[in-house]
Design a protein around this motif. Structure first.
Motif, PDB file in Angstrom:
ATOM      1  N   ASN A 253       0.827  -1.214   0.000  1.00  0.00           N
ATOM      2  CA  ASN A 253       0.000   0.000   0.000  1.00  0.00           C
ATOM      3  C   ASN A 253       0.861   1.264   0.000  1.00  0.00           C
ATOM      4  O   ASN A 253       0.419   2.334   0.416  1.00  0.00           O
TER       5      ASN A 253
ATOM      6  N   TYR B  45       1.269   4.969   1.166  1.00  0.00           N
ATOM      7  CA  TYR B  45       0.475   5.287   2.352  1.00  0.00           C
ATOM      8  C   TYR B  45       1.074   4.688   3.620  1.00  0.00           C
ATOM      9  O   TYR B  45       0.803   5.168   4.728  1.00  0.00           O
ATOM     10  N   SER B  46       1.890   3.643   3.463  1.00  0.00           N
ATOM     11  CA  SER B  46       2.652   3.076   4.575  1.00  0.00           C
ATOM     12  C   SER B  46       4.133   3.121   4.204  1.00  0.00           C
ATOM     13  O   SER B  46       4.484   3.049   3.020  1.00  0.00           O
TER      14      SER B  46
ATOM     15  N   ASN C 224       4.728  10.130   5.986  1.00  0.00           N
ATOM     16  CA  ASN C 224       3.485  10.568   5.361  1.00  0.00           C
ATOM     17  C   ASN C 224       3.626  10.342   3.865  1.00  0.00           C
ATOM     18  O   ASN C 224       4.748  10.234   3.349  1.00  0.00           O
ATOM     19  N   PRO C 225       2.519  10.238   3.132  1.00  0.00           N
ATOM     20  CA  PRO C 225       2.577   9.834   1.719  1.00  0.00           C
ATOM     21  C   PRO C 225       3.313  10.788   0.794  1.00  0.00           C
ATOM     22  O   PRO C 225       3.563  10.441  -0.360  1.00  0.00           O
TER      23      PRO C 225
END
Length: 234
Positions: free
Chosen positions: A65, A68-69, A113-114
Motif C-alpha cells: 500500500n 500510504y505506509s 506521510n505519503p
C-alpha cells in the motif's frame, strides 16, 4: 489488494524514473523491474566525515500500500551506529508509521506521510549517518560510544567506523563501484530535461502526485557552503 498493489507499483515506477533522470549525490540504486517492491541501494560515505570512502549497501522493502505506509531499510553490511540495530535494520522517524505514540518521543509530523519518497528517505539516512539521534538509540552501546567520541574522550567509535569503511571498500570493488572521495566527485550534476520530454517520460498520475515534492531544492547537487558539514575526523 490487487488495486492497492497496482497503485504502489505505479508510484514506485514513477519514483524510479525520476531518480534515474534526476540523480542525487550520495547513493546509487539498483532495481529489478520484475520486483519493484525490493530496491538495493548503495550509500556513499560523505567526504570530510568519518564515513568518507565508505560504500554501504541496503535493501529497501516497500509495502503493497506504498506510499500510504512506509518502507523498511536494512543494511547488508555491518554498520556500527546508534540508529542501526545489530541485525542491520534502520531506526529513523521518517520510516515510522504515522500514529500518535506519546511514549516514542517523536512528533507525528516527524513520521512517515505519503508525500515522502525514496529520495527524501535516502537523504535522511545520509544525514543520520553523520548526525545520529542518540535520544532513542537502536544500538545503546554505539550511542554511548558515539557521545564519548563527540566529547573528545574516546576514539573507539571512529576506529570501529573506520574499519567498517575499509571493509565496505572491498564490497565496492566486488560490485565494480568507484566510490567518490572528494566533494567534487560526490556531487552529482544533472541537466533538467525539456519540459515536454519530462512530462512524456514521467507520465504523471494526478491521483498520486498532485502534491508531489522530491525534497530537493538545489538542482546543482551539493551546495559549496555545506562542504564542511558533517563530522570530520578528530
Amino acid at each position: 489488494m490487487a488495486s492497492t498493489s497496482a497503485g504502489a507499483m505505479r508510484a514506485l515506477s514513477l519514483e524510479l524514473k525520476d531518480l534515474q533522470s534526476q540523480p542525487v549525490e550520495g547513493f546509487t540504486i539498483n532495481v529489478n523491474e520484475d520486483n519493484l517492491f525490493l530496491w538495493t541501494v548503495g550509500i556513499y560515505g560523505a567526504p570530510k566525515t568519518i564515513y568518507q570512502g565508505g560504500y554501504f549497501k541496503a535493501h529497501i522493502r516497500f509495502p503493497t500500500n506504498y506510499p500510504y505506509s512506509p518502507p523498511t531499510v536494512k543494511f547488508l553490511n555491518k554498520v556500527w551506529h546508534p540508529n542501526v540495530y545489530e541485525n542491520g535494520d534502520l531506526c529513523i522517524s521518517i520510516l515510522h508509521a504515522p500514529i500518535d505514540d506519546p511514549h516514542s518521543g517523536e512528533l507525528p509530523c516527524e513520521r512517515w506521510n505519503p508525500t515522502q519518497n525514496v529520495r527524501t528517505i535516502l537523504l535522511s539516512v545520509i544525514s543520520l549517518l553523520n548526525e545520529p539521534n542518540t535520544s532513542s538509540p537502536a544500538n545503546v552501546d554505539a550511542s554511548v560510544m558515539y557521545r564519548k567520541w563527540k566529547d573528545g574522550g574516546d576514539s573507539e567509535y571512529a576506529t570501529i567506523v573506520g574499519k567498517q569503511v575499509e571493509d565496505s571498500k572491498k564490497e565496492a570493488e566486488r560490485d565494480g563501484v568507484v566510490v567518490p572521495e572528494t566533494v567534487e566527485e560526490y556531487c552529482v550534476k544533472w541537466c533538467p530535461p525539456q519540459q515536454d520530454d519530462a512530462f512524456d517520460s514521467m507520465e504523471y498520475d494526478d491521483d498520486f502526485y498532485d502534491d508531489y515534492d522530491d525534497g530537493s531544492d538545489n538542482e546543482e547537487g551539493c551546495n559549496e557552503e555545506d562542504e564542511d558539514s558533517g563530522q570530520g575526523e578528530n
